[in-house]
Design a protein around this motif. Structure first.
Motif, PDB file in Angstrom:
ATOM      1  N   ALA A  68       0.794  -1.264   0.083  1.00  0.00           N
ATOM      2  CA  ALA A  68       0.148   0.016  -0.017  1.00  0.00           C
ATOM      3  C   ALA A  68       0.886   1.313  -0.039  1.00  0.00           C
ATOM      4  O   ALA A  68       0.409   2.329   0.102  1.00  0.00           O
ATOM      5  CB  ALA A  68      -0.949   0.183   1.103  1.00  0.00           C
ATOM      6  N   GLY A  69       2.325   1.184  -0.015  1.00  0.00           N
ATOM      7  CA  GLY A  69       3.109   2.098  -0.113  1.00  0.00           C
ATOM      8  C   GLY A  69       3.781   2.620   1.265  1.00  0.00           C
ATOM      9  O   GLY A  69       4.559   3.587   1.106  1.00  0.00           O
ATOM     10  N   ALA A  70       3.845   1.790   2.101  1.00  0.00           N
ATOM     11  CA  ALA A  70       4.569   2.317   3.398  1.00  0.00           C
ATOM     12  C   ALA A  70       5.817   1.906   3.366  1.00  0.00           C
ATOM     13  O   ALA A  70       6.570   1.105   2.381  1.00  0.00           O
ATOM     14  CB  ALA A  70       4.069   1.415   4.550  1.00  0.00           C
ATOM     15  N   VAL A  71       6.746   2.774   3.872  1.00  0.00           N
ATOM     16  CA  VAL A  71       8.231   2.794   3.686  1.00  0.00           C
ATOM     17  C   VAL A  71       8.720   2.179   5.085  1.00  0.00           C
ATOM     18  O   VAL A  71       9.632   1.611   5.203  1.00  0.00           O
ATOM     19  CB  VAL A  71       8.710   4.231   3.980  1.00  0.00           C
ATOM     20  CG1 VAL A  71       8.684   4.840   2.347  1.00  0.00           C
ATOM     21  CG2 VAL A  71       8.406   4.886   5.106  1.00  0.00           C
ATOM     22  N   GLY A  72       7.756   1.766   6.029  1.00  0.00           N
ATOM     23  CA  GLY A  72       8.084   0.823   7.223  1.00  0.00           C
ATOM     24  C   GLY A  72       6.679   0.378   7.987  1.00  0.00           C
ATOM     25  O   GLY A  72       5.540   0.828   7.548  1.00  0.00           O
TER      26      GLY A  72
END
Length: 77
Positions: free
Chosen positions: A67-71
């Motif tokens: 979904a686009g999370a970097v972490g």
């Protein structure tokens, strides 16, 4: 800055263009954090997004990245 819904969060991001990172709770009011990750990514692609959750299931971490999370941060941390 804190917000209890995606709508409030989007307003804060719009008002504070210097933000570079947001923490999004998986159980966000009005929608889930995965939808918030995706929607904020469409509206603000420069903004780093991290999902936080008490549910520390590895599959949730994978969904967050998709979904686009970097972490991902588990609340037990």
């Amino acid at each position: 800055l804190t917000a209890s819904s995606l709508e409030q969060g989007a307003e804060l991001v719009a008002q504070h263009a210097d933000l570079t990172l947001v923490l999004i709770d998986y159980r966000l009011g009005g929608t889930d954090g995965l939808e918030a990750l995706a929607q904020l990514g469409r509206q603000c692609p420069w903004l780093g997004r991290v999902l936080i959750s008490g549910q520390e299931d590895p599959s949730l971490q994978m969904l967050a990245r998709r979904a686009g999370a970097v972490g991902f941060l588990g609340k037990s941390l």
